[in-house]
Write a protein that holds these residues in place. Structure first.
Motif, PDB file in Angstrom:
ATOM      1  N   GLU A 298       0.751  -1.236  -0.141  1.00 10.00           N
ATOM      2  CA  GLU A 298      -0.034   0.147  -0.186  1.00 10.00           C
ATOM      3  C   GLU A 298       1.034   1.176   0.108  1.00 10.00           C
ATOM      4  O   GLU A 298       0.216   2.478   0.142  1.00 10.00           O
ATOM      5  CB  GLU A 298      -0.831   0.017   1.236  1.00 10.00           C
ATOM      6  N   THR A 299       2.082   1.287  -0.124  1.00 12.63           N
ATOM      7  CA  THR A 299       2.987   2.259  -0.217  1.00 12.63           C
ATOM      8  C   THR A 299       2.592   3.262  -1.357  1.00 12.63           C
ATOM      9  O   THR A 299       2.387   2.889  -2.396  1.00 12.63           O
ATOM     10  CB  THR A 299       4.330   2.141  -0.153  1.00 12.63           C
ATOM     11  N   CYS A 300       2.681   4.680  -1.036  1.00  8.69           N
ATOM     12  CA  CYS A 300       2.651   5.688  -2.280  1.00  8.69           C
ATOM     13  C   CYS A 300       3.795   5.563  -3.062  1.00  8.69           C
ATOM     14  O   CYS A 300       3.551   5.608  -4.179  1.00  8.69           O
ATOM     15  CB  CYS A 300       2.669   7.041  -1.352  1.00  8.69           C
ATOM     16  N   TYR A 301       5.031   5.401  -2.430  1.00  8.00           N
ATOM     17  CA  TYR A 301       6.214   5.649  -3.293  1.00  8.00           C
ATOM     18  C   TYR A 301       6.303   4.259  -4.140  1.00  8.00           C
ATOM     19  O   TYR A 301       6.901   3.357  -3.610  1.00  8.00           O
ATOM     20  CB  TYR A 301       7.532   5.712  -2.445  1.00  8.00           C
ATOM     21  N   LYS A 302       6.143   4.367  -5.510  1.00  8.61           N
ATOM     22  CA  LYS A 302       6.284   3.523  -6.492  1.00  8.61           C
ATOM     23  C   LYS A 302       6.877   4.335  -7.521  1.00  8.61           C
ATOM     24  O   LYS A 302       6.501   5.236  -8.130  1.00  8.61           O
ATOM     25  CB  LYS A 302       4.856   2.821  -6.928  1.00  8.61           C
ATOM     26  N   VAL A 303       7.798   3.615  -8.218  1.00 11.96           N
ATOM     27  CA  VAL A 303       8.916   4.090  -9.580  1.00 11.96           C
ATOM     28  C   VAL A 303       8.550   3.310 -10.718  1.00 11.96           C
ATOM     29  O   VAL A 303       8.752   1.986 -10.430  1.00 11.96           O
ATOM     30  CB  VAL A 303      10.208   4.568  -9.101  1.00 11.96           C
ATOM     31  N   PHE A 304       8.249   3.924 -11.854  1.00 10.65           N
ATOM     32  CA  PHE A 304       8.156   2.871 -12.983  1.00 10.65           C
ATOM     33  C   PHE A 304       8.866   3.457 -14.070  1.00 10.65           C
ATOM     34  O   PHE A 304       9.207   4.656 -14.272  1.00 10.65           O
ATOM     35  CB  PHE A 304       6.653   2.840 -13.399  1.00 10.65           C
ATOM     36  N   ARG A 305       9.357   2.583 -15.055  1.00 11.16           N
ATOM     37  CA  ARG A 305       9.921   3.054 -16.390  1.00 11.16           C
ATOM     38  C   ARG A 305       8.666   3.553 -17.108  1.00 11.16           C
ATOM     39  O   ARG A 305       7.335   2.857 -16.866  1.00 11.16           O
ATOM     40  CB  ARG A 305      10.241   1.767 -17.145  1.00 11.16           C
ATOM     41  N   ARG A 306       8.511   4.595 -17.606  1.00 15.41           N
ATOM     42  CA  ARG A 306       7.453   5.433 -18.140  1.00 15.41           C
ATOM     43  C   ARG A 306       6.455   4.497 -19.128  1.00 15.41           C
ATOM     44  O   ARG A 306       5.551   4.102 -19.199  1.00 15.41           O
ATOM     45  CB  ARG A 306       7.828   6.414 -18.962  1.00 15.41           C
ATOM     46  N   GLU A 307       7.295   3.446 -19.938  1.00 12.16           N
ATOM     47  CA  GLU A 307       6.794   2.485 -20.971  1.00 12.16           C
ATOM     48  C   GLU A 307       5.831   1.576 -20.200  1.00 12.16           C
ATOM     49  O   GLU A 307       4.897   1.262 -20.851  1.00 12.16           O
ATOM     50  CB  GLU A 307       7.769   2.173 -22.088  1.00 12.16           C
ATOM     51  N   ILE A 308       6.319   1.076 -19.038  1.00 13.13           N
ATOM     52  CA  ILE A 308       5.731   0.254 -18.237  1.00 13.13           C
ATOM     53  C   ILE A 308       4.271   0.808 -17.778  1.00 13.13           C
ATOM     54  O   ILE A 308       3.251   0.239 -18.087  1.00 13.13           O
ATOM     55  CB  ILE A 308       6.453  -0.432 -17.296  1.00 13.13           C
ATOM     56  N   ILE A 309       4.345   1.764 -17.003  1.00 13.32           N
ATOM     57  CA  ILE A 309       3.112   2.385 -16.473  1.00 13.32           C
ATOM     58  C   ILE A 309       2.178   2.917 -17.466  1.00 13.32           C
ATOM     59  O   ILE A 309       0.978   2.914 -17.429  1.00 13.32           O
ATOM     60  CB  ILE A 309       3.495   3.317 -15.426  1.00 13.32           C
ATOM     61  N   GLN A 310       2.747   3.300 -18.781  1.00 14.10           N
ATOM     62  CA  GLN A 310       1.814   3.926 -19.585  1.00 14.10           C
ATOM     63  C   GLN A 310       1.108   2.747 -20.364  1.00 14.10           C
ATOM     64  O   GLN A 310       0.091   2.908 -21.144  1.00 14.10           O
ATOM     65  CB  GLN A 310       2.310   4.608 -20.479  1.00 14.10           C
ATOM     66  N   SER A 311       1.534   1.501 -20.372  1.00 14.91           N
ATOM     67  CA  SER A 311       0.924   0.173 -20.996  1.00 14.91           C
ATOM     68  C   SER A 311      -0.217  -0.236 -20.228  1.00 14.91           C
ATOM     69  O   SER A 311      -0.791  -1.269 -20.408  1.00 14.91           O
ATOM     70  CB  SER A 311       2.108  -0.383 -21.328  1.00 14.91           C
ATOM     71  N   ILE A 312      -0.277   0.134 -18.745  1.00 15.94           N
ATOM     72  CA  ILE A 312      -1.108  -0.331 -18.038  1.00 15.94           C
ATOM     73  C   ILE A 312      -2.663   0.351 -18.122  1.00 15.94           C
ATOM     74  O   ILE A 312      -2.640   1.578 -17.815  1.00 15.94           O
ATOM     75  CB  ILE A 312      -0.767  -0.376 -16.572  1.00 15.94           C
ATOM     76  N   HIS A 313      -3.524  -0.054 -18.380  1.00 20.72           N
ATOM     77  CA  HIS A 313      -5.011   0.368 -18.078  1.00 20.72           C
ATOM     78  C   HIS A 313      -5.325   0.466 -16.668  1.00 20.72           C
ATOM     79  O   HIS A 313      -5.894  -0.668 -16.066  1.00 20.72           O
ATOM     80  CB  HIS A 313      -5.997  -0.537 -18.958  1.00 20.72           C
ATOM     81  N   VAL A 314      -5.319   1.597 -16.135  1.00 20.29           N
ATOM     82  CA  VAL A 314      -5.842   1.757 -14.702  1.00 20.29           C
ATOM     83  C   VAL A 314      -7.401   2.029 -14.718  1.00 20.29           C
ATOM     84  O   VAL A 314      -7.809   2.663 -15.092  1.00 20.29           O
ATOM     85  CB  VAL A 314      -5.016   2.874 -14.052  1.00 20.29           C
TER      86      VAL A 314
END
Length: 539
Positions: A229-245
């Motif tokens: 549940e932590t707030c701090y999460k870091v992603f490579r941009r191509e990974i997080i933008q490929s996920i449908h939230v």
């Protein structure tokens, strides 16, 4: 080393200019200036030598100036800080000051989720127009998850970090959060509040709730996180933008964890400090959000996919069908040689069974799949991962008779010019080499599932045999495969008109392995697919 550090200080103006660049091209131009300065300072005649010296200096861990080291280390990376904001008028300016003070190359994206306490007015009058800061306003309140989804969409950085708008999380932790990705060891990093760093002591039952939610999430995802549940999460941009939230509120944390776990990315966890606030100080999360998180863990672990693409959903579901994948391998292994090319490897569902071969070339056309394949098989000495488009690749790249087998499973039906593709595969093989095909069978079964995942056709025995012979192959054998799958495909595609397979259905089907063995014994004349083994003539 002291002489080197002294030389570095002489190029600080160029470094400072690089630190203020928000575009990748601008940062590259500044690095060019740095290398030209190095040529003058150190007497290098060759620009390439200066660049090599510069890159070697990036990895130096003994440079006494931490600020300069950080800037050098991240010379080619821009960080996007996504901050969802809702009713944080008392903390937003102080939080922004702390983020701006962090010595990394960054842009800040604030998403105001239609605040009602005057936060929006503060953003308009005191924040808009600041260098490197963008403010986005949601027309109506939708929740933290919706605000983050909007921020991810707007992100332009190479890396993306989530930052809450309160003061519970300290931006001075950014360097340690970014380090595993910058070092090339991770694709996603979680900051853990429970692994040793200073933290404010507050609510016992909140800690119990966090631990239980993390435990349940780990059970469903097979990860070993300490703080889901932590707030701090870091992603490579191509990974997080490929996920449908999909989650609008605090269900974002279990959703993103479940979807990241399905993507076969490298996840690291680092300790962070935590200065939790009380409800009197503005804490918003309640026990209702905890109950909601339990449902989100189940929902996104069992019933959802990381990608909205039907083809990606099916590959993800089939990845868990280990018995089914093993069954496919057993049906074709007798025909495989020791130097093979797998066309359309996807997520490597079948590739793992060929790793004892002398040479395995895993290929795909999808960049995300290629990254997954490289992480899994790239380090192995007998494996190569290559981009290959079956519609246009040059077979000359495999000249020299290095391939005795080409495996093409559930790919040919996606190619419009299947004859041309077969001819290129023939030319890639050595004389006497074999092509192993798995294609969908029975045109009468063509349905919404086929259309959604890009099938141009389904084959009959006759049409497949004619196609491979026209391409210059000799048909060695062909047989029907997966008789029981006909019923599930017909039900989902013809009756319910679905566009992807249900992960639950695939898992249940995978449990019916004992029935698959009867199919081989009874030799059903029909099946959902056809297996064909073809041979390139020796002359």
């Amino acid at each position: 080393m002291a002489q080197i550090c002294g030389q570095i200080t002489q190029i600080l103006p160029a470094l400072n200019r690089r630190a203020t660049c928000t575009s990748l091209s601008g940062r590259r131009e500044a690095i060019g200036d740095i290398c030209e300065s190095i040529c003058e300072i150190c007497g290098f005649r060759d620009f390439a030598v200066a660049l090599a010296w510069f890159m070697a200096t990036l990895s130096s861990a003994t440079c006494p100036s931490e600020t300069v080291s950080n800037r050098l280390y991240r010379a080619m990376a821009l960080l996007t800080v996504v901050i969802p904001v809702y009713n944080e008028r008392t903390t937003i300016l102080e939080l922004l000051r702390r983020v701006e003070e962090v010595d990394v190359d960054k842009e800040i994206v604030l998403v105001d989720d239609s605040s009602t306490d005057g936060t929006g007015d503060i953003l308009r009058t005191k924040v808009e127009g600041r260098p490197g800061v963008r403010v986005i306003y949601q027309e109506k309140n939708q929740g933290k998850g919706a605000a983050l989804a909007r921020g991810f969409k707007e992100a332009a950085g190479d890396l993306v970090i989530i930052q809450d708008a309160d003061l519970e999380y300290d931006p001075r932790d950014y360097p340690k959060l970014l380090a595993p990705i910058v070092d090339g060891e991770a694709d996603v990093v979680y900051g853990s509040r429970f692994t040793g760093s200073p933290r404010r002591v507050l609510y016992f039952w909140h800690t119990v709730g966090n631990s239980l939610l993390t435990l349940f999430s780990n059970m469903m995802t097979n990860l070993n996180l300490t703080d889901m549940e932590t707030c701090y999460k870091v992603f490579r941009r191509e990974i997080i933008q490929s996920i449908h939230v999909q989650s609008k509120r605090f269900g974002f944390e279990p959703e993103i964890t479940a979807k990241i776990a399905k993507m076969k990315v490298r996840i690291y966890e680092v300790p962070i400090s935590y200065h939790g606030r009380s409800y009197e100080e503005g804490k918003k999360i309640t026990w209702k959000d905890g109950l909601s998180a339990l449902w989100h863990i189940v929902r996104f672990s069992l019933f959802s996919s990381a990608s909205p693409d039907p083809g990606a959903k099916n590959l993800e579901a089939l990845e868990k069908a280990t018995r089914f994948n093993r069954w496919i391998f057993e049906r074709i292994q007798q025909d495989t040689g020791n130097r093979l090319l797998e066309v359309g490897s996807g997520r490597g569902n079948l590739t793992r069974y060929f790793l004892k071969k002398d040479l395995v070339i895993a290929s795909d056309v999808d960049p995300d799949h290629l990254q997954i394949l490289k992480r899994q098989f790239g380090p192995l000495p007998n494996c190569r991962v290559e981009e290959l488009d079956l519609e246009s690749f040059d077979p000359a790249r495999f000249a020299g008779g290095q391939l005795d087998t080409v495996i093409c499973l559930n790919v040919l039906e996606h190619i419009k010019d299947d004859l041309g593709a077969l001819q290129r595969l023939r030319d890639a093989l050595q004389p006497g080499g074999k092509l192993i095909l798995l294609v969908p069978s029975h045109p009468s079964l063509y349905c919404s599932l086929d259309s959604a995942i890009g099938h141009h056709r389904r084959y009959t025995r006759k049409t497949l045999a004619a196609r491979v012979q026209e391409a210059g192959f000799r048909m060695v054998r062909h047989e029907s495969f997966n008789f029981l799958g006909i019923f599930g495909w017909f039900l989902n595609g013809k009756i319910f008109r679905r566009t992807s397979l249900s992960p639950i259905q695939v898992r249940l089907y995978d449990r019916l392995l004992f029935l698959f063995k009867f199919e081989r014994l009874l030799r059903f004349p029909v099946g959902l697919s056809l297996i064909a083994v073809c041979e390139k003539p020796a002359s």
